[in-house]
Design a protein around this motif. Structure first.
Motif, mmCIF file in Angstrom:
data_model
loop_
_atom_site.group_PDB
_atom_site.id
_atom_site.type_symbol
_atom_site.label_atom_id
_atom_site.label_comp_id
_atom_site.label_asym_id
_atom_site.label_seq_id
_atom_site.Cartn_x
_atom_site.Cartn_y
_atom_site.Cartn_z
ATOM 1 N N GLU A 84 0.912 -1.153 0.092
ATOM 2 C CA GLU A 84 -0.122 -0.038 0.044
ATOM 3 C C GLU A 84 0.751 1.369 -0.011
ATOM 4 N N TRP A 181 -7.883 7.110 -4.613
ATOM 5 C CA TRP A 181 -6.876 6.381 -4.034
ATOM 6 C C TRP A 181 -7.713 5.684 -2.961
ATOM 7 N N TRP A 185 -7.408 1.563 -3.334
ATOM 8 C CA TRP A 185 -6.822 0.585 -2.778
ATOM 9 C C TRP A 185 -7.513 -0.655 -2.129
#
Length: 203
Positions: A84, A181, A185
């Motif tokens: 990540e 994002w 993710w």
């Protein structure tokens, strides 16, 4: 009068700034010299060629990215959090360095020395290897299946980052890499968790 090292940095900063032009016009040493209010001969006192100037930008990218990637690997114990953080770094670096994004994509290297694109390819291979290693760490921690396709996943994640860079550059820097994002993710994370060779469907 600027010292040689300071002048070289100024030249690279100016080159990077010129690459931020959304129109993507070809940069010449004459235009770069004009922006710096100096002669082309003055540029060549610091760099043997324009290719060497681009190599300076690539070295900056390498140092910037891998100093942080190495730090992430050393300080973050959890493999999936390493993944990540590395992906977020790739997006954040591009968003903060528009001109460098064009270098990473190779757009700025069209018609330049082919060794420059080879260096970018090598840099991206190193990023992919870092992602693959983080995925393997995640597997040892039972965050991923032990038989997961680590190479395929690492390539998928890198392609995601490159795709966001492409959108950013092609939109005239309007579509920022970090947009969405927080939502994307978890999708990527879920894809990693669910993937293993047993899940692969034959064509």
């Amino acid at each position: 009068m600027a010292k040689p090292g300071e002048r070289k940095l100024q030249i690279l900063q100016t080159l990077a700034a010129m690459l931020e032009n959304p129109k993507g016009e070809k940069i010449t040493t004459a235009a770069l010299a004009a922006r710096l209010d100096c002669s082309e001969a003055a540029l060549y006192r610091h760099f043997a060629s324009k290719a060497q100037m681009f190599e300076g930008l690539i070295e900056f990218i390498e140092t910037s990215l891998f100093s942080v990637i190495n730090q992430i690997s050393a300080e973050e114990a959890q493999g999936m959090q390493q993944v990540e953080h590395i992906l977020a770094l790739l997006l954040r670096f591009a968003q903060r360095n528009r001109g460098m994004t064009k270098v990473l994509l190779g757009d700025a290297l069209v018609n330049e020395n082919e060794r420059l694109q080879a260096r970018i390819n090598q840099l991206l291979d190193r990023v992919e290897a870092a992602l693959k290693l983080a995925l393997r760490v995640a597997a040892t921690q039972e965050q991923l299946a032990a038989d997961a396709d680590f190479s395929g996943l690492a390539n998928l994640l890198l392609c995601y980052a490159i795709g966001r860079w492409q959108q950013y550059a092609k939109s005239g820097f309007a579509r920022e890499p970090l947009a969405n994002w927080p939502q994307q993710w978890p999708m990527l994370h879920a894809a990693c968790l669910s993937q293993s060779p047993a899940d692969t469907v034959a064509p």
